[in-house]
Design a protein around this motif. Structure first.
Motif, PDB file in Angstrom:
ATOM      1  N   UNK A  77       0.820  -1.203   0.000  1.00 17.54           N
ATOM      2  CA  UNK A  77       0.000   0.000   0.000  1.00 17.54           C
ATOM      3  C   UNK A  77       0.859   1.260   0.000  1.00 17.54           C
ATOM      4  N   UNK A  78       0.389   2.256  -0.715  1.00 12.06           N
ATOM      5  CA  UNK A  78       1.057   3.557  -0.724  1.00 12.06           C
ATOM      6  C   UNK A  78       0.761   4.292   0.577  1.00 12.06           C
ATOM      7  N   UNK A  79       1.458   5.402   0.786  1.00  9.56           N
ATOM      8  CA  UNK A  79       1.223   6.207   1.971  1.00  9.56           C
ATOM      9  C   UNK A  79      -0.177   6.774   2.045  1.00  9.56           C
ATOM     10  N   UNK A  80      -0.857   6.843   0.905  1.00 11.14           N
ATOM     11  CA  UNK A  80      -2.235   7.343   0.865  1.00 11.14           C
ATOM     12  C   UNK A  80      -3.255   6.219   1.002  1.00 11.14           C
ATOM     13  N   UNK A  81      -2.781   4.990   1.243  1.00  6.27           N
ATOM     14  CA  UNK A  81      -3.688   3.875   1.435  1.00  6.27           C
ATOM     15  C   UNK A  81      -4.127   3.184   0.165  1.00  6.27           C
ATOM     16  N   UNK A  82      -3.505   3.500  -0.968  1.00  7.62           N
ATOM     17  CA  UNK A  82      -3.857   2.871  -2.237  1.00  7.62           C
ATOM     18  C   UNK A  82      -3.051   1.583  -2.412  1.00  7.62           C
ATOM     19  N   UNK A  83      -3.744   0.511  -2.796  1.00  2.00           N
ATOM     20  CA  UNK A  83      -3.050  -0.752  -3.024  1.00  2.00           C
ATOM     21  C   UNK A  83      -2.262  -0.677  -4.325  1.00  2.00           C
ATOM     22  N   UNK A  84      -0.996  -1.041  -4.252  1.00  3.13           N
ATOM     23  CA  UNK A  84      -0.089  -0.901  -5.385  1.00  3.13           C
ATOM     24  C   UNK A  84       0.002  -2.193  -6.188  1.00  3.13           C
ATOM     25  N   UNK A  85       0.261  -2.086  -7.476  1.00  2.75           N
ATOM     26  CA  UNK A  85       0.459  -3.287  -8.293  1.00  2.75           C
ATOM     27  C   UNK A  85       1.821  -3.913  -8.020  1.00  2.75           C
ATOM     28  N   UNK A  86       2.054  -5.081  -8.591  1.00  3.66           N
ATOM     29  CA  UNK A  86       3.334  -5.757  -8.419  1.00  3.66           C
ATOM     30  C   UNK A  86       4.422  -5.001  -9.172  1.00  3.66           C
ATOM     31  N   UNK A  87       5.671  -5.284  -8.804  1.00  2.19           N
ATOM     32  CA  UNK A  87       6.803  -4.664  -9.477  1.00  2.19           C
ATOM     33  C   UNK A  87       7.718  -3.945  -8.515  1.00  2.19           C
ATOM     34  N   UNK A  88       9.015  -4.011  -8.783  1.00  2.00           N
ATOM     35  CA  UNK A  88      10.003  -3.448  -7.859  1.00  2.00           C
ATOM     36  C   UNK A  88       9.966  -1.928  -7.804  1.00  2.00           C
ATOM     37  N   UNK A  89       9.313  -1.309  -8.769  1.00  2.00           N
ATOM     38  CA  UNK A  89       9.186   0.147  -8.732  1.00  2.00           C
ATOM     39  C   UNK A  89       8.024   0.602  -7.855  1.00  2.00           C
ATOM     40  N   UNK A  90       7.235  -0.351  -7.365  1.00  2.00           N
ATOM     41  CA  UNK A  90       6.060  -0.024  -6.559  1.00  2.00           C
ATOM     42  C   UNK A  90       6.291  -0.421  -5.104  1.00  2.00           C
ATOM     43  N   UNK A  91       7.221   0.290  -4.483  1.00  2.00           N
ATOM     44  CA  UNK A  91       7.535   0.043  -3.074  1.00  2.00           C
ATOM     45  C   UNK A  91       6.492   0.725  -2.194  1.00  2.00           C
ATOM     46  N   UNK A  92       5.984   0.011  -1.243  1.00  2.00           N
ATOM     47  CA  UNK A  92       5.018   0.561  -0.308  1.00  2.00           C
ATOM     48  C   UNK A  92       5.041  -0.211   0.994  1.00  2.00           C
ATOM     49  N   UNK A  93       4.056   0.031   1.840  1.00  2.00           N
ATOM     50  CA  UNK A  93       4.005  -0.646   3.133  1.00  2.00           C
ATOM     51  C   UNK A  93       3.372  -2.021   2.975  1.00  2.00           C
ATOM     52  N   UNK A  94       4.022  -3.021   3.570  1.00  2.00           N
ATOM     53  CA  UNK A  94       3.539  -4.394   3.503  1.00  2.00           C
ATOM     54  C   UNK A  94       2.391  -4.558   4.498  1.00  2.00           C
ATOM     55  N   UNK A  95       1.288  -5.127   4.025  1.00  2.00           N
ATOM     56  CA  UNK A  95       0.132  -5.365   4.888  1.00  2.00           C
ATOM     57  C   UNK A  95      -0.343  -6.795   4.691  1.00  2.00           C
ATOM     58  N   UNK A  96      -1.011  -7.334   5.709  1.00  2.00           N
ATOM     59  CA  UNK A  96      -1.513  -8.712   5.640  1.00  2.00           C
ATOM     60  C   UNK A  96      -2.844  -8.802   6.362  1.00  2.00           C
ATOM     61  N   UNK A  97      -3.659  -9.750   5.931  1.00  2.00           N
ATOM     62  CA  UNK A  97      -4.887 -10.047   6.669  1.00  2.00           C
ATOM     63  C   UNK A  97      -5.154 -11.542   6.598  1.00  2.00           C
ATOM     64  N   UNK A  98      -5.764 -12.041   7.656  1.00  2.00           N
ATOM     65  CA  UNK A  98      -6.028 -13.469   7.749  1.00  2.00           C
ATOM     66  C   UNK A  98      -6.332 -13.847   9.184  1.00  2.00           C
ATOM     67  N   UNK A  99      -6.553 -15.135   9.452  1.00  2.00           N
ATOM     68  CA  UNK A  99      -6.934 -15.584  10.802  1.00  2.00           C
ATOM     69  C   UNK A  99      -5.813 -15.508  11.827  1.00  2.00           C
ATOM     70  N   UNK A 100      -4.600 -15.236  11.362  1.00  2.00           N
ATOM     71  CA  UNK A 100      -3.448 -15.156  12.264  1.00  2.00           C
ATOM     72  C   UNK A 100      -3.213 -13.755  12.814  1.00  2.00           C
ATOM     73  N   UNK A 101      -3.968 -12.762  12.365  1.00  2.00           N
ATOM     74  CA  UNK A 101      -3.734 -11.377  12.783  1.00  2.00           C
ATOM     75  C   UNK A 101      -4.264 -11.147  14.192  1.00  2.00           C
ATOM     76  N   UNK A 102      -3.478 -10.498  15.016  1.00  2.00           N
ATOM     77  CA  UNK A 102      -3.837 -10.238  16.418  1.00  2.00           C
ATOM     78  C   UNK A 102      -5.184  -9.522  16.525  1.00  2.00           C
TER      79      UNK A 102
END
Length: 538
Positions: A375-400
């Motif tokens: 995700x970008x700093x504005x909360x937009x989900x980024x496409x794949x590719x090394x030029x699209x660096x953003x914050x790593x996020x995850x969701x699933x049953x393992x999340x606190x």
């Protein structure tokens, strides 16, 4: 894949044979179906599942006598030891929530964790008594201290309403063992909402916060991870990671106990001891951090060890230098994979597959049942590719569930079910994640973003560099300057000009460190993470 506990299909017993009691079922079930199988090996002695389970039941009986009940918080202030295992299952088995406390912490740090979590009791190894004594004055909710003594005839007395109960290592108490013989675990645990753990983050910035992990969080992660790592009852894990950390506790201890294997336990990491245990106990899987692997590789250059039993070297918690992969494969003759996770994700998000494509430099793909995004700093989900660096996020049953009594902090990192890690990275077209740094570590020099991981990889290739950390330091003109802090191998000499010249050859000029400092060793916490805040100006 079903990620609940009902999806456990590879265990050699019927799910219906023993009612669910949350994560405590892993010890109880193995004690039922393979009572004489080695559950742990420690200091020359083997502890069977039956012995570990009986001891857990006896400790639980003592805790119930203290008034500890379902939902209470129980601190666990203990080094790596078989009694850590039994005490953990004792507390979770009666429905209490375990608060792991690093045995290296000092009294103020201990007091913060016990006070913030409102712990009612603490179980400790006798050698932690002095630090806990100094912490007691700051605590109001703590009513019982359960000391497991090994050398002292009886535990020390304390002031006020806090009580000490001495549990001798060979006998515990006759009452405890008598109760344990007819023991029934708490089977009224709500796995989705009841907390198994509150794990306090490392506190590299600010006061540690307690990540709330439910039984369901842990069990879903174990379902995914144990299948991915191909764990079997015949596996032997080397336990050099601290069990107070979620990597050691969840992935190593619970992961292997889910499958009924054996933990080869060391109370602390030391390269020679680790290699001797690998050789003598025929360890099959090594979960460690890069710094531990580096120390073992250094020792293997000097002396020979039979490590042919190792099938898998698993690395996490810190980035592994690229050249280390080849060294490990050569020395251990084993598969080497790197994974990624955080305390808040029950230890694991992604891993390079054992079978299939492994991409060196990547931390792999998300485990089945977990979704990842950039995700970008504005909360937009980024496409794949090394030029699209953003914050790593995850969701699933393992999340606190969130941070204990920190709704604002929880809201900052969990949004629409996504946990935002604070780590920067990108995903390739196959979904493999590449970590390039942390949002708070990213250096901005003259408007240019500089990722420390990239520089560290380059400098680590210099002959004679043992380890390196790159940080940003304030600069009134450019915003920040790049600083490289380097520890050299023994007998090697380098100058800052040589380092800069090497960097000029391998990276853009704006990335080259303006400051170079040489120190004996990088400061690290107990899990091997470099404490970069100690390398920056106060």
């Amino acid at each position: 894949m079903n990620t609940g506990h009902e999806a456990i299909v590879s265990l050699p017993y019927s799910q219906a044979s023993i009612p669910s009691c949350g994560v405590a079922q892993f010890l109880q079930k193995n004690a039922s179906v393979r009572p004489n199988h080695a559950g742990a090996f420690f200091e020359g002695k083997t502890y069977t599942y039956a012995e570990l389970n009986l001891r857990a039941q006896a400790i639980a009986a003592e805790m119930l006598q203290c008034g500890v009940k379902h939902g209470d918080r129980v601190g666990l202030f203990f080094p790596n030891h078989p009694d850590y295992i039994s005490a953990f299952f004792a507390a979770t088995g009666i429905g209490a929530t375990v608060i792991p406390i690093n045995p290296l912490l000092k009294s103020d740090e201990i007091a913060h964790i016990l006070k913030d979590s409102k712990s009612k009791a603490v179980i400790l190894h006798e050698r932690g008594t002095d630090e806990l004594q100094r912490a007691l004055a700051q605590l109001t909710d703590l009513t019982h201290v359960v000391t497991i003594a090994y050398e002292q005839a009886e535990a020390r007395k304390t002031e006020g309403k806090v009580q000490h109960i001495a549990l001798l290592s060979t006998t515990l108490t006759d009452r405890g063992y008598a109760v344990a013989k007819n023991w029934q675990w708490n089977t009224n645990i709500d796995e989705k909402n009841d907390l198994a753990l509150i794990v306090y983050t490392s506190g590299t910035t600010g006061k540690p916060k307690g990540a709330m992990l439910t039984h369901r969080n842990l069990m879903s992660m174990l379902d995914m991870a144990s299948l991915e790592l191909k764990m079997t009852p015949e596996d032997k894990f080397l336990v050099v990671l601290p069990l107070c950390h979620v990597y050691g506790l969840a992935v190593v201890m619970l992961g292997l106990f889910r499958q009924g294997g054996t933990l080869v336990v060391l109370d602390k990491f030391e390269a020679v001891a680790a290699l001797k245990h690998i050789e003598s106990e025929k360890v099959s899987l090594i979960p460690a951090v890069p710094a531990m692997y580096q120390f073992m590789l250094n020792e293997m250059e000097k002396n020979s060890y039979d490590v042919s039993s190792v099938r898998l070297c698993l690395s996490g918690a810190a980035a592994m230098p690229l050249e280390m992969f080849g060294q490990l494969r050569t020395q251990f003759g084993a598969t080497v994979i790197e994974g990624y996770g955080l305390t808040e994700t029950s230890a694991i998000v992604s891993i390079n597959p054992i079978e299939g494509v492994q991409k060196i430099g990547s931390v792999g793909r998300a485990l089945e049942g977990i979704e990842t995004g950039i995700f970008s700093g504005e909360g937009k989900r980024l496409p794949s590719g090394k030029d699209n660096v953003g914050e790593i996020a995850a969701r699933g049953p393992n999340i606190m569930l969130g941070y204990y009594e920190r709704p604002e902090a929880t809201a900052e990192c969990i949004k629409d079910g996504w946990f935002f890690s604070g780590d920067l990275g990108y995903q390739d077209e196959d979904g493999y994640i590449f970590v390039v740094g942390r949002t708070k570590e990213m250096i901005i020099r003259g408007g240019q973003n500089i990722y420390p991981r990239e520089l560290e990889e380059v400098i680590a290739r210099m002959p004679g560099v043992a380890e390196v950390a790159v940080v940003g330091v304030p600069c009134p003109r450019m915003g920040e300057r790049v600083k490289a802090v380097i520890a050299l191998r023994k007998g090697v000499e380098l100058t800052d000009e040589e380092v800069k010249a090497f960097c000029v050859e391998h990276m853009a000029a704006y990335k080259v460190p303006r400051l170079v400092e040489f120190i004996d060793a990088l400061p690290r916490n107990s899990t091997g993470k470099v404490l970069k805040r100690l390398l920056q100006p106060a």
